[in-house]
Scaffold this motif. Structure first.
Motif, mmCIF file in Angstrom:
data_model
loop_
_atom_site.group_PDB
_atom_site.id
_atom_site.type_symbol
_atom_site.label_atom_id
_atom_site.label_comp_id
_atom_site.label_asym_id
_atom_site.label_seq_id
_atom_site.Cartn_x
_atom_site.Cartn_y
_atom_site.Cartn_z
ATOM 1 N N ARG A 1 49.634 43.237 38.606
ATOM 2 C CA ARG A 1 48.707 42.165 38.485
ATOM 3 C C ARG A 1 49.522 40.839 38.470
ATOM 4 N N ILE B 1 47.807 37.947 41.318
ATOM 5 C CA ILE B 1 47.583 36.711 40.743
ATOM 6 C C ILE B 1 48.324 35.655 41.494
ATOM 7 N N GLU C 1 45.020 33.889 43.019
ATOM 8 C CA GLU C 1 44.438 34.093 41.896
ATOM 9 C C GLU C 1 42.990 34.158 41.582
ATOM 10 N N ALA D 1 42.330 37.882 42.537
ATOM 11 C CA ALA D 1 42.584 38.478 41.400
ATOM 12 C C ALA D 1 41.613 38.492 40.287
ATOM 13 N N VAL E 1 43.684 36.937 34.303
ATOM 14 C CA VAL E 1 44.475 36.001 34.707
ATOM 15 C C VAL E 1 45.393 35.128 33.572
#
Length: 331
Positions: free
Chosen positions: A204, A208, A212, A215, A222
């Motif tokens: 993750r 991001i 971002e 994601a 986020v």
């Protein structure tokens, strides 16, 4: 039939050089060896086993701070934590006063410092994510708060004492003749490698940092991840503050300021662009050692503190040309 021979292609020298430069870990290791040879030429004994061990201890202090910086930068959005120096200083003072020279105070000092680092990291994370303050502005403002707090608490006077157990852990052989802080740094390196390469949280972070918005659309939390990165940065800075106390024996209000800029340089030198989304901690470890060796050489040739800061600033600008432009250098 044609008498012409098949065309041969050769890789241009510039392309090969560019490919080599894009391997920061290899570049760092070569420069480390070159600087050790230079240091030995300038001052015989510079590359001795005892001196190298001392350099590794100092590099471990920087490397621990840079671990948190690495995570924040990997998370993208031009993330930089400028408050790490203040957290290091405050943690060293808290640890010294909670220990007061006694081994019995070590557990409480560790818990208190980690909680303090996590708290200020949480403040940074909330400011960046919920209040949408740019990371540079938020962490610089937090650094100012920490510096003011340190002045109020101690007014630049040395405060607290490291316990003998902590001092021995940092500076004396612990296992196989290697000081404990180096084993701690190795453990952090292994944890970072596992975290970034083998866990959902690590994936993750890269997601991001790379994009971002994409994601977020894929369901990545986020804001929660970014807050966690700043919390971890505060925790690593606090751990470094504890170890710094063990190395120096006591702490001053501004003892951690020396780690702010070098922690960023180590990350960039390790191959993590300031745009985030790419890189890792192994290169950062090599970058930390390289900077410590460079600093030691500058001290050897009698360059004062202002001169060393100028060299570090120029180094960061040069590194940005090769490793810091982010997306333009991604394959």
């Amino acid at each position: 039939m044609s008498d012409s021979a098949p065309a041969t292609t050769s890789t241009p020298v510039s392309t090969r050089v560019a490919g080599f430069v894009k391997q920061p870990l290899i570049v760092a290791l070569i420069l480390i060896a070159a600087l050790l040879l230079l240091g030995e030429a300038l001052s015989p004994g510079f590359a001795s086993g005892q001196q190298i061990m001392r350099l590794l201890i100092v590099a471990a202090l920087l490397g621990i701070v840079a671990a948190g910086q690495n995570l924040v930068i990997l998370g993208g959005r031009e993330g930089i934590d400028l408050s790490v120096g203040g957290v290091v200083s405050l943690s060293a003072i808290i640890a010294g006063n909670l220990m007061a020279g006694e081994n019995s105070g070590i557990p409480l000092a560790i818990l208190g410092c980690i909680a303090t680092g996590a708290l200020f990291g949480l403040f940074n994370g909330i400011g960046v994510t919920l209040l949408r303050i740019p990371p540079l502005v938020m962490t610089l403002g937090m650094l100012g708060v920490l510096q003011g707090l340190l002045v109020v608490i101690r007014q630049g006077i040395p405060s607290g004492r490291a316990s003998p157990g902590l001092a021995n852990f940092v500076s004396q052989p612990f296992l196989f003749g290697i000081p404990g802080i180096l084993w701690l740094w190795i453990a952090i390196g292994l944890v970072m490698a596992f975290l970034l390469g083998r866990t959902v949280f690590g994936h993750r972070i890269y997601a991001i940092g790379s994009n971002e918005q994409a994601a977020f659309m894929a369901g990545v939390p986020v804001k929660a991840v970014r807050i966690a990165l700043f919390v971890l940065s505060g925790i690593f800075a606090a751990i470094a503050g504890i170890c710094l106390l063990g190395y120096s024996g006591s702490s001053f209000a501004n003892v951690g300021e020396q780690y702010m800029l070098p922690s960023i340089i180590a990350v960039v030198f390790g191959g993590t662009p300031l745009s985030g989304g790419k890189g890792g901690y192994t290169g950062t470890m090599a970058g930390a050692l390289l900077l410590v060796i460079l600093q030691s050489i500058l001290v050897t040739i009698n360059i004062d503190e202002s001169g060393r800061q100028m060299v570090f600033g120029i180094t960061l600008l040069v590194l940005m040309l090769f490793y810091g432009r982010g997306r333009s250098m991604r394959a």
